[in-house]
Enzyme design. Structure first.
Site, PDB file in Angstrom:
ATOM      1  N   PRO A  59       0.833  -1.206   0.000  1.00 27.10           N
ATOM      2  CA  PRO A  59       0.000   0.000   0.000  1.00 27.10           C
ATOM      3  C   PRO A  59       0.865   1.252   0.000  1.00 27.10           C
ATOM      4  O   PRO A  59       2.004   1.248   0.501  1.00 27.10           O
ATOM      5  CB  PRO A  59      -0.810  -0.119   1.288  1.00 27.10           C
ATOM      6  CG  PRO A  59       0.043  -0.945   2.189  1.00 27.10           C
ATOM      7  CD  PRO A  59       0.747  -1.930   1.285  1.00 27.10           C
ATOM      8  N   ASP A  60       0.314   2.324  -0.552  1.00 27.18           N
ATOM      9  CA  ASP A  60       1.010   3.617  -0.579  1.00 27.18           C
ATOM     10  C   ASP A  60       0.735   4.320   0.747  1.00 27.18           C
ATOM     11  O   ASP A  60      -0.042   5.269   0.825  1.00 27.18           O
ATOM     12  CB  ASP A  60       0.491   4.439  -1.765  1.00 27.18           C
ATOM     13  CG  ASP A  60       1.243   5.747  -1.950  1.00 27.18           C
ATOM     14  OD1 ASP A  60       2.367   5.864  -1.446  1.00 27.18           O
ATOM     15  OD2 ASP A  60       0.685   6.658  -2.594  1.00 27.18           O
ATOM     16  N   ALA A  61       1.396   3.845   1.809  1.00 29.46           N
ATOM     17  CA  ALA A  61       1.052   4.280   3.165  1.00 29.46           C
ATOM     18  C   ALA A  61       2.277   4.267   4.078  1.00 29.46           C
ATOM     19  O   ALA A  61       2.238   3.716   5.180  1.00 29.46           O
ATOM     20  CB  ALA A  61      -0.047   3.397   3.736  1.00 29.46           C
TER      21      ALA A  61
END
Length: 289
Positions: A59-61
């Site tokens: 995830p882009d997190a």
């Protein structure tokens, strides 16, 4: 080792108010994409947090670390001399982590880093399944200062505010950007997800600081680079279009094989949606684009 000439050339090009056209950067997640960028005549490469995360199934997190990004920078540097701008999101949410990102990426060969004022842990700017929150303004000022202390002039520092993404008004976004300019940023990015492009044009008109403006026109692709240049932007970053084209193209080829049992040449498909790319790393992700 770092090449001091690349950040110097990039900084000078950004500062050149006589340029007729903005610099153009394209997202490149690997050396193959970098080859395409060189062939197409782009001025710089962008190492996108979303692209690298999706390529890794993450995830882009704030899951990526300096080593993940440095490995991409190293691979791009094998095939091109174009300056590489690295998206470091909120640099891990602290001044100390910003120092590490700066040091490691400079050693890997990056010419610039882009650090943003999203709260830790960040979410993608176009996420519809989670809300973007802002970090304290002083934190990004501190991070810009620490990056400058570690890198000196060895990295161009782009400071990015997510104020408009988080629902703040234009005055707040401009005020944050001005603070980051005063903290030592070389360029400012006021991110927008307004699909009409009107917000971007308003940013250009409202910005009166000497520090150059950067645009990421993902949400408003109908605004050309020439139009953004006329509005006052010195750099346009096309952050994820090559990965979206690759994703759409791979699916087209795979479906053709499923239907016909062979990989015959076909006309290339359109871009995948931003949310489609997000879901590679985060299956439940939703996008507003």
């Amino acid at each position: 080792m770092a090449d001091d000439t690349k950040p110097t050339r990039l900084r000078e090009a950004l500062a050149d108010s006589e340029r007729k056209h903005p610099l153009l950067a394209i997202g490149a997640v690997n050396a193959l994409a970098a080859h395409v960028a060189v062939e197409a005549g782009f001025d710089a490469l962008w190492v996108s947090g979303l692209e690298v995360s999706a390529a890794s199934g993450l995830p882009d997190a704030n899951v990526l670390g300096p080593r993940d990004l440095s490995d991409v920078v190293t691979s791009l540097g094998r095939v091109t001399e174009l300056p590489i701008i690295v998206d470091i999101d909120n640099a891990g949410g602290s001044g100390r982590t910003a120092e590490r990102f700066a040091y490691d990426l400079m050693r890997a060969g990056a010419a610039a880093v882009c650090v943003e004022d999203s709260a830790y842990p960040k979410c993608n700017s176009f996420a519809a399944h989670r809300a973007q929150a802002l970090a304290d303004r002083d934190l990004l000022c501190e991070q810009v200062g620490r990056i400058r202390k570690v890198a000196g002039d060895g990295l161009v520092v782009v400071a990015r505010t997510e104020a408009l993404i988080a629902g703040e008004d234009m005055a707040t976004a401009i005020a944050r950007a001005e603070s980051y300019a005063e903290a030592g940023a070389d360029a400012l990015l006021i991110h927008s997800k307004d699909t009409t492009g009107d917000q971007a044009l308003t940013i250009g008109r409202a910005w009166s600081h000497d520090v150059p403006l950067v645009s990421v026109p993902t949400a408003f692709p109908d605004l050309s680079a020439a139009e953004l240049g006329e509005a006052g932007f010195r750099l346009c970053i096309y952050a994820n279009q090559l990965s979206r084209a690759a994703l759409a193209g791979m699916r087209t080829a795979a479906r053709q094989f499923q239907r016909g049992g062979s990989f015959r040449s076909t006309v290339a498909g359109s871009l995948a949606e931003v949310g489609d790319l997000m879901r590679v790393g985060e299956p439940e992700a939703l996008s507003c684009l």
